[in-house]
Design a protein around this motif. Structure first.
Motif, PDB file in Angstrom:
ATOM      1  N   GLU A 159      39.051  32.936  44.359  1.00  0.00           N
ATOM      2  CA  GLU A 159      38.139  32.168  43.495  1.00  0.00           C
ATOM      3  C   GLU A 159      36.691  32.576  43.731  1.00  0.00           C
ATOM      4  N   ARG A 160      36.339  32.795  44.994  1.00  0.00           N
ATOM      5  CA  ARG A 160      34.977  33.222  45.313  1.00  0.00           C
ATOM      6  C   ARG A 160      34.673  34.591  44.722  1.00  0.00           C
ATOM      7  N   LEU A 161      35.669  35.483  44.722  1.00  0.00           N
ATOM      8  CA  LEU A 161      35.465  36.821  44.176  1.00  0.00           C
ATOM      9  C   LEU A 161      35.371  36.795  42.656  1.00  0.00           C
ATOM     10  N   VAL A 162      36.280  36.084  42.014  1.00  0.00           N
ATOM     11  CA  VAL A 162      36.366  36.090  40.550  1.00  0.00           C
ATOM     12  C   VAL A 162      35.044  35.670  39.916  1.00  0.00           C
ATOM     13  N   GLN A 163      34.330  34.756  40.529  1.00  0.00           N
ATOM     14  CA  GLN A 163      33.069  34.291  39.935  1.00  0.00           C
ATOM     15  C   GLN A 163      32.011  35.389  39.864  1.00  0.00           C
ATOM     16  N   HIS A 164      32.193  36.484  40.629  1.00  0.00           N
ATOM     17  CA  HIS A 164      31.228  37.589  40.627  1.00  0.00           C
ATOM     18  C   HIS A 164      31.643  38.738  39.708  1.00  0.00           C
ATOM     19  N   LEU A 165      32.803  38.621  39.065  1.00  0.00           N
ATOM     20  CA  LEU A 165      33.302  39.703  38.225  1.00  0.00           C
ATOM     21  C   LEU A 165      32.817  39.558  36.791  1.00  0.00           C
ATOM     22  N   ALA A 166      32.763  40.682  36.088  1.00  0.00           N
ATOM     23  CA  ALA A 166      32.495  40.647  34.652  1.00  0.00           C
ATOM     24  C   ALA A 166      33.607  39.848  33.972  1.00  0.00           C
ATOM     25  N   GLU A 167      33.267  39.185  32.903  1.00  0.00           N
ATOM     26  CA  GLU A 167      34.214  38.292  32.224  1.00  0.00           C
ATOM     27  C   GLU A 167      35.559  38.961  31.941  1.00  0.00           C
ATOM     28  N   GLY A 168      35.533  40.208  31.485  1.00  0.00           N
ATOM     29  CA  GLY A 168      36.765  40.906  31.139  1.00  0.00           C
ATOM     30  C   GLY A 168      37.642  41.266  32.325  1.00  0.00           C
ATOM     31  N   ASN A 169      37.114  41.147  33.531  1.00  0.00           N
ATOM     32  CA  ASN A 169      37.880  41.492  34.738  1.00  0.00           C
ATOM     33  C   ASN A 169      38.444  40.274  35.459  1.00  0.00           C
ATOM     34  N   ARG A 170      38.044  39.097  35.068  1.00  0.00           N
ATOM     35  CA  ARG A 170      38.385  37.899  35.840  1.00  0.00           C
ATOM     36  C   ARG A 170      39.870  37.550  35.815  1.00  0.00           C
ATOM     37  N   ALA A 171      40.469  37.509  34.634  1.00  0.00           N
ATOM     38  CA  ALA A 171      41.869  37.066  34.533  1.00  0.00           C
ATOM     39  C   ALA A 171      42.804  38.009  35.266  1.00  0.00           C
ATOM     40  N   LYS A 172      42.597  39.323  35.127  1.00  0.00           N
ATOM     41  CA  LYS A 172      43.510  40.261  35.783  1.00  0.00           C
ATOM     42  C   LYS A 172      43.351  40.227  37.296  1.00  0.00           C
ATOM     43  N   THR A 173      42.144  39.984  37.778  1.00  0.00           N
ATOM     44  CA  THR A 173      41.944  39.873  39.222  1.00  0.00           C
ATOM     45  C   THR A 173      42.537  38.574  39.749  1.00  0.00           C
ATOM     46  N   ALA A 174      42.401  37.522  38.992  1.00  0.00           N
ATOM     47  CA  ALA A 174      42.975  36.237  39.409  1.00  0.00           C
ATOM     48  C   ALA A 174      44.492  36.319  39.519  1.00  0.00           C
ATOM     49  N   ALA A 175      45.131  37.186  38.709  1.00  0.00           N
ATOM     50  CA  ALA A 175      46.593  37.269  38.672  1.00  0.00           C
ATOM     51  C   ALA A 175      47.169  38.394  39.526  1.00  0.00           C
ATOM     52  N   ALA A 176      46.349  39.311  40.011  1.00  0.00           N
ATOM     53  CA  ALA A 176      46.863  40.442  40.797  1.00  0.00           C
ATOM     54  C   ALA A 176      47.400  39.951  42.140  1.00  0.00           C
ATOM     55  N   PRO A 177      48.491  40.526  42.619  1.00  0.00           N
ATOM     56  CA  PRO A 177      49.045  40.102  43.912  1.00  0.00           C
ATOM     57  C   PRO A 177      48.107  40.356  45.089  1.00  0.00           C
ATOM     58  N   LEU A 178      47.322  41.437  45.005  1.00  0.00           N
ATOM     59  CA  LEU A 178      46.385  41.766  46.074  1.00  0.00           C
ATOM     60  C   LEU A 178      45.136  42.383  45.455  1.00  0.00           C
ATOM     61  N   VAL A 179      43.998  42.061  46.033  1.00  0.00           N
ATOM     62  CA  VAL A 179      42.733  42.649  45.592  1.00  0.00           C
ATOM     63  C   VAL A 179      42.026  43.211  46.825  1.00  0.00           C
ATOM     64  N   ALA A 180      41.483  44.416  46.669  1.00  0.00           N
ATOM     65  CA  ALA A 180      40.732  45.039  47.750  1.00  0.00           C
ATOM     66  C   ALA A 180      39.297  45.267  47.299  1.00  0.00           C
ATOM     67  N   ILE A 181      38.354  44.879  48.141  1.00  0.00           N
ATOM     68  CA  ILE A 181      36.951  45.218  47.936  1.00  0.00           C
ATOM     69  C   ILE A 181      36.695  46.461  48.777  1.00  0.00           C
ATOM     70  N   LEU A 182      36.320  47.555  48.123  1.00  0.00           N
ATOM     71  CA  LEU A 182      36.026  48.798  48.835  1.00  0.00           C
ATOM     72  C   LEU A 182      34.518  48.932  48.971  1.00  0.00           C
ATOM     73  N   SER A 183      34.078  49.136  50.202  1.00  0.00           N
ATOM     74  CA  SER A 183      32.642  49.213  50.456  1.00  0.00           C
ATOM     75  C   SER A 183      32.322  50.389  51.364  1.00  0.00           C
ATOM     76  N   ALA A 184      31.047  50.764  51.367  1.00  0.00           N
ATOM     77  CA  ALA A 184      30.537  51.823  52.231  1.00  0.00           C
ATOM     78  C   ALA A 184      29.821  51.191  53.416  1.00  0.00           C
ATOM     79  N   ASP A 185      30.203  51.610  54.613  1.00  0.00           N
ATOM     80  CA  ASP A 185      29.557  51.130  55.835  1.00  0.00           C
ATOM     81  C   ASP A 185      28.343  52.012  56.107  1.00  0.00           C
ATOM     82  N   ASN A 186      27.148  51.451  55.938  1.00  0.00           N
ATOM     83  CA  ASN A 186      25.917  52.211  56.130  1.00  0.00           C
ATOM     84  C   ASN A 186      25.571  52.436  57.592  1.00  0.00           C
TER      85      ASN A 186
END
Length: 196
Positions: free
Chosen positions: A64-91
């Protein structure tokens, strides 16, 4: 054809693989994610810096915390996906360089003492690793739905810290009904490759 990789594997990893937009509710296990990482960790990066960091979003509260930061068109599919990964660069990847690049442990201070140099290198090399990660998800028989349509600063503040730059959010799972949009065109070889 001059490729040595089995044609079925070529299809799985590239020709038939697409960004998934729906998923079944079959869980993605920790063992599957570990197997994906254990495969893709061998992909090359400059100085073996390996700056990619993966934040797995599993709980409903975190989703829920993640979905609120997504573009509208990405929210439903992220809410329904079994797993979501945030990929980031460690500076701050350079702190690991003496162990990761023992051939030249001084690289940490010679090339990456300044934050702007680290950020540029971390972004480029973590993006390479993100591509390996997507191919690894496909190699595990799963579908990936990578997205960059989100509030990057919001995701950073919500899930990361000032030393990490979010690159993409990837939905992961078995593809669901109508998961694929029609294949978009690709450029021809002669439009991309120049010989000098």
């Amino acid at each position: 054809m001059s490729l040595v990789l089995d044609p079925a594997a070529q299809d799985l990893l590239f020709r038939e693989a697409r960004t998934a937009n729906t998923f079944t509710d079959e869980p993605v296990t920790e063992e599957q994610v570990q197997a994906i990482y254990d495969l893709v960790k061998y992909g090359p990066t400059a100085f073996n810096q390996t700056p990619l960091r993966i934040t797995l979003v599993r709980s409903a509260e975190a989703r829920e915390r993640l979905v609120q930061h997504l573009a509208e068109g990405n929210r439903a599919k992220t809410a329904a996906a079994p797993l979501v990964a945030i990929l980031s660069a460690d500076n701050e990847f350079h702190e690991e360089l003496p162990a990761l690049f023992p051939a030249f442990p001084q690289a940490k201070d010679v090339f990456f003492a300044e934050r702007p140099a680290r950020e540029g290198s971390a972004t480029l090399n973590a993006a390479l690793q993100a591509a390996y990660f997507i191919v690894g998800v496909r190699a595990a028989g799963l579908a990936a739905g990578p997205m960059t349509g989100f509030d990057h600063e919001g995701v950073r503040k919500e899930f990361l810290d000032d030393d990490h730059t979010p690159l993409m959010v990837v939905n992961i799972g078995k593809p669901g009904p109508d998961a694929w949009y029609p294949r978009s065109p690709r450029l021809a070889y002669e439009d991309v490759v120049t010989t000098v």
